[in-house]
Design an enzyme around this catalytic site. Sequence first.
Site, short mmCIF file in Angstrom:
data_model
loop_
_atom_site.label_atom_id
_atom_site.label_comp_id
_atom_site.label_asym_id
_atom_site.label_seq_id
_atom_site.Cartn_x
_atom_site.Cartn_y
_atom_site.Cartn_z
N SER A 16 -11.87 36.24 14.28
CA SER A 16 -12.87 36.32 15.35
C SER A 16 -14.07 37.12 14.84
CB SER A 16 -12.22 36.93 16.59
OG SER A 16 -13.08 36.83 17.70
N HIS A 43 -13.25 32.06 16.44
CA HIS A 43 -13.84 32.06 17.79
C HIS A 43 -15.35 31.88 17.65
CE1 HIS A 43 -10.25 34.62 19.29
NE2 HIS A 43 -9.98 33.34 19.32
N ASP A 136 -5.81 37.48 20.41
CA ASP A 136 -5.45 36.09 20.10
C ASP A 136 -4.78 36.08 18.72
OD1 ASP A 136 -5.23 33.37 20.29
OD2 ASP A 136 -7.34 32.94 19.89
#
Lengths: 193, 279
Positions: A16, A43, A136
């Site tokens: 991310s 992401h 995540d």
Amino acid sequence: MAQAIEKPTAIVIGASAGALGALSVILPELPAGFALPVLIVVHVPPDRNNLMAELLQAKCQIRVCEGEDKDSIRPGVVYLAPPDYHLQVEPSLDISLSNDEAVLFSRPSIDVLFETAADAYGDGLIGVVLTGGNNDGARGLRAIIDAGGRGLVQRPDTAFTTAMPAAALQACPEAEVLSLEEIAAYLKKAGAR
Amino acid sequence: MTVEVPAAKTDDIEIRLLLEAVFRKYHYDFRNYSSASIKRRLAQARDHFGCASFSQLQDKVLHDGAVLRELLAFLTVQVSEMFRDPAYFKAIREKVVPHLRTYPSLKIWVAGCSSGEEVYSLAILLREEGLEEKAMIYATDINPEALEKAEAGIYGIDRIPQFTQNHRLSGGKSSLSDYYTAAYGGASFDKSLRSRVLFSDHSLVTDAVFGEMHLVSCRNVLIYFDRELQDRAIGLFRDSLGRKGFLGLGSKESLRFSKHSDAFADFSRDDRIYQKLGA
Ligand SMILES: C[S@@+](CC[C@H](N)C(=O)[O-])C[C@H]1O[C@@H](n2cnc3c(N)ncnc32)[C@H](O)[C@@H]1O
């Protein structure tokens, strides 16, 4: 150096905040004839025009592209999740994309890629959690290890943002904790022909 | 000689049987949907219904029709937006509409319309372009709950800023607020927008052709199908479209892997809009 997995079949990576920097250390190390497919969720915002694949391709020998729905997964190719779609692995080892709800506020979701890949590849899978500011990937990495695969986590103190690797380690204490350079070396060896 | 076949995973066996049961009993056919997504969603359903296994869920749905309706909400993905992917609607407006203008009357099919966001978007676009009067929109889906929502045309007020922005980016010529009134925390879309819309239950897997369309818009439905099923649906679109008719797909869907790709030409490639070849 961490112990290599016996018969690796694929690599999945989640990243991310700070992803581009981290992937720019790892992916250029992989040669053009790399023996494994690499599937990656970063992401990204849901815009249609995302430059991640192009930016990374410019630095890499290995082919980098966005995954397309129902494409068969080939070794030696890096597949990135397109913005606004989950990237999944079918049991037939094809890619499928989905518009399912965001998971942990993310679409694409690292957990979705990791869980579907764990199901399809079983014990040959290597899962890698890199820098990021959320949790995540923790659940997905757990699924990979539970299916007999291997988990690698970027050493949190070397990560641009620590929350994601820290959460992954909490969920998976048995994962290997490595620097980006060590992860690159591990993957390179796993996919050497 | 015996051949060593690796044993299938228990939950995969159970899922196959469950989907078979749903098909045999209720004629909803999810057997050839992409399995990764179905499996995740069925796992959510299993937990939602408090079942320990997919077999238990199968038992429940076979013996209780009310469970089916709830299960459909898990098996079908109801994620949509008005003017979702504004560039697509912009291309419809700027590139397809000039062709549509040349016809005396128009038939448009929105396949997999979910709760109607895409339908209202097209209705607004047609009104802005002065084509609404001569158009008829057929809006179909398999999920009865989604179709009811589509007919009601009420969306959460919190979704309006996104819809408004999408509408503007799609080249909207009016203000979205002209088309709805706020009521009970929802935005209720003007019922005149659906005076030219017919909502109906239709499955791309099990139902037949819809006649002589000028435009078929089927977005983010085919990604849930395996290749064979995608081919069936695309065959339906080919046979439902008139000569030179248009087919619009979702931004990650294409005719690339389809055996029917020869029947179409790229019309606006990046927007995944195709035109049926004349013959
Ligand atoms: C993700 S939504 C897409 C909504 C809208 N077209 C859009 O792009 O925003 C997918 C829709 O396809 C519908 N669907 C699934 N299987 C179908 C089938 N066999 N025939 C027709 N519609 C189907 C689902 O019920 C759901 O409403």
